[in-house]
Design an enzyme around this catalytic site. Structure first.
Site, PDB file in Angstrom:
ATOM      1  N   PRO A 196       4.318   6.529   2.478  1.00 41.26           N
ATOM      2  CA  PRO A 196       3.158   7.405   2.709  1.00 41.26           C
ATOM      3  C   PRO A 196       2.195   6.715   3.678  1.00 41.26           C
ATOM      4  O   PRO A 196       1.410   5.865   3.290  1.00 41.26           O
ATOM      5  CB  PRO A 196       2.551   7.590   1.316  1.00 41.26           C
TER       6      PRO A 196
ATOM      7  N   ILE B 108      -2.051  -0.041  -0.138  1.00 41.98           N
ATOM      8  CA  ILE B 108      -3.366  -0.290   0.470  1.00 41.98           C
ATOM      9  C   ILE B 108      -4.203   0.983   0.476  1.00 41.98           C
ATOM     10  O   ILE B 108      -3.708   2.049   0.866  1.00 41.98           O
ATOM     11  CB  ILE B 108      -3.181  -0.792   1.923  1.00 41.98           C
TER      12      ILE B 108
ATOM     13  N   ASP C 290       0.860   1.397   4.310  1.00 40.54           N
ATOM     14  CA  ASP C 290       1.536   2.055   3.192  1.00 40.54           C
ATOM     15  C   ASP C 290       0.472   2.327   2.129  1.00 40.54           C
ATOM     16  O   ASP C 290      -0.047   1.398   1.504  1.00 40.54           O
ATOM     17  CB  ASP C 290       2.630   1.112   2.675  1.00 40.54           C
ATOM     18  N   HIS C 291       0.176   3.596   1.931  1.00 38.72           N
ATOM     19  CA  HIS C 291      -0.936   3.944   1.033  1.00 38.72           C
ATOM     20  C   HIS C 291      -0.611   3.628  -0.423  1.00 38.72           C
ATOM     21  O   HIS C 291      -1.499   3.616  -1.275  1.00 38.72           O
ATOM     22  CB  HIS C 291      -1.271   5.439   1.190  1.00 38.72           C
ATOM     23  N   ARG C 292       0.643   3.349  -0.724  1.00 41.64           N
ATOM     24  CA  ARG C 292       0.967   2.940  -2.095  1.00 41.64           C
ATOM     25  C   ARG C 292       0.414   1.547  -2.371  1.00 41.64           C
ATOM     26  O   ARG C 292       0.166   1.183  -3.515  1.00 41.64           O
ATOM     27  CB  ARG C 292       2.485   2.921  -2.302  1.00 41.64           C
TER      28      ARG C 292
END
Ligand code: COA
Length: 437
Positions: A233, A413, A409-411
């Site tokens: 993501p 950060i 990577d929004h998972r």
């Protein structure tokens, strides 16, 4: 006048009852002298049994999976003339050391890539079947080890695009084929299955076209980029850094050492690496990888940088960038970029990055959204620095502003962390003395 000869397993050293892993011909196939007929595989090596002379296969006596020893019948060949069979095809006298290359067989190490000599000296291509017939997969160039590798992965060798010399299918070609297939599969598994198929068009019906095969690098990197794009993501934050002072320092450095030996050209990249390392120290979650429900923070700073080559993008890695000065970083980056352009980068020089920088600043553009280079969690994009008017509290003054983009990577950060990282990076680039603090 034609005559038939029976081809048997030649002297293969001490090996007995070894499996036939490939039968490369069928009745009716025409073969040339030295064309591989059957592939045998011992625990240590795969080996082709070549044809002693040119002719037409009349009968095949073995199937894949059969076990054979020296002297076992393999096939009957009708020769084009009555020339005597080369000794290689007959059962050679026993007693040769098992490690020696068996007479009449081209051996290839089973535990990896073929040694260069064996690879290059691979048997001549099997003559194709009669022109009216479809091309046989055995008319393709591929070493026994590569055929076996493909078979282990369930890949039909004839479906693999060759990139080796003379149209030879390499192990990497098989890997690229599998990666591409997995990426396609993954896109279906991730919810694209319900979508209509990719539109197929006959472009030539609209106008002239040119079909250019993708380069080897692109065929490798494409599936990886696709995987990263689909499975991470991504979010991209943007910021800018005032690099006016940095640029003055860079210009001064380049001028000072103009006569020095060896000459080092200081570009923006080594300065960016210094600033990035300092920012990563402050925000270790960006120098990390996701491992299930854990974040693995790296205590090393191996910085990859995207380098453009005529074949596509590669990412050489500067190891332990935190322990190197500007001159060493500039020298190493230039050397790696040169090697990349010459296609001479070793695999070891491209692995293990903890963070990547993609710099398009030397080319142009105001911003872009790089794709995270998994298993890293973030990538920094640098675009072209431009002189822009900035308000200093009482007047506008021209400042050199460097656009920054950070994809992450929004998972792993959050946006706030990414914004803080960029703010820190921006202040470091504005005044590199801060990297000493
Ligand atoms: N803004 C303005 N000028 C810049 C700049 C920037 N952000 N970045 C570099 N420049 C300047 C350099 O300082 C240099 O100028 P100089 O001749 O006055 O010293 C010039 O542009 C050319 O620099 P370059 O040769 O590109 O060196 P580099 O160290 O900055 O970059 C590579 C090296 C390997 C990164 C670069 O050659 C490259 O391959 N870039 C493409 C990467 C890519 O395709 N990324 C996309 C991935 S999605």
């Amino acid at each position: 006048m034609a005559e038939t000869i029976e081809i048997r397993v030649p002297n293969i050293g001490d090996f007995k009852d070894i499996p036939v892993i490939d039968v490369l011909v069928k009745p009716g196939d025409r073969v040339e002298a030295e064309s591989p007929l059957v592939t045998l595989e011992s625990e240590k090596a795969a080996m082709d049994v070549p044809s002693p002379q040119a002719g037409t296969v009349r009968e095949v006596s073995v199937q894949v999976g059969a076990r054979v020893s020296e002297g076992s019948a393999l096939l009957v060949l009708e020769t084009r003339d009555a020339a005597p069979a080369a000794p290689a095809a007959s059962a050679a006298p026993s007693g040769d050391p098992p490690s020696a290359l068996p007479a009449g067989a081209s051996a290839i190490a089973a535990n990896g890539l073929p040694p260069a000599a064996a690879h290059e000296a691979a048997p001549a291509e099997v003559a194709g079947p009669a022109p009216a017939q479809a091309p046989s997969p055995h008319a393709l160039h591929a070493s026994p080890a590569v055929r076996r590798f493909a078979r282990e992965l369930g890949v039909a060798i004839e479906s693999v695009a060759a990139s080796g010399p003379h149209g030879r299918i390499t192990r990497e070609d098989v890997q690229a084929h599998v990666k591409a297939a997995l990426a396609t599969h993954a896109s279906g598994a991730l919810g694209f299955a319900g979508l209509p198929p990719w539109p197929k068009q006959d472009f030539a019906s609209y106008g002239p076209v040119e079909v250019v095969p993708l380069s080897r690098i692109r065929r490798f990197s494409g599936p990886n980029l696709h995987r990263n794009w689909l499975s991470i993501p991504h979010v991209t934050n943007f910021d800018e850094a005032d690099v006016t002072e940095l640029e003055a320092f860079r210009t001064q450095l380049n001028a000072e050492q103009a006569a020095a030996e060896p000459l080092v050209r200081f570009t923006l990249l080594p300065f960016a690496i210094v600033a990035v390392v300092a920012a990563l120290r402050a925000f270790p979650d960006l120098n990390a990888s996701l491992d299930g429900e854990q974040l693995v923070r790296k205590r090393y700073y191996h910085i990859g940088f995207a380098a453009e080559t005529s074949e596509g993008l590669v990412v050489p890695v500067i190891r332990d960038a935190d322990r190197k000065g500007l001159r060493a970083l500039a020298t190493e980056a230039a050397a790696l970029a040169r090697k990349a352009r010459d296609g001479k980068l070793a695999l070891a020089e491209m692995g293990g990055a903890s963070f990547t920088i993609s710099s398009l600043g030397g080319i142009g553009g105001t911003g872009f959204t790089p794709i995270v280079n998994a298993p890293e969690v973030a990538i920094l994009g640098l675009s072209r620095a431009l002189l822009r008017p900035r308000w200093n509290g009482s007047a506008f003054e021209p400042r050199l502003m460097l656009p920054l983009s950070l994809s992450y990577d929004h998972r792993a950060i959050d946006g706030a962390l990414a914004a803080r990282f960029l703010a820190r990076l921006s202040s470091l680039l504005a005044d590199l003395r801060r990297s000493l603090v």
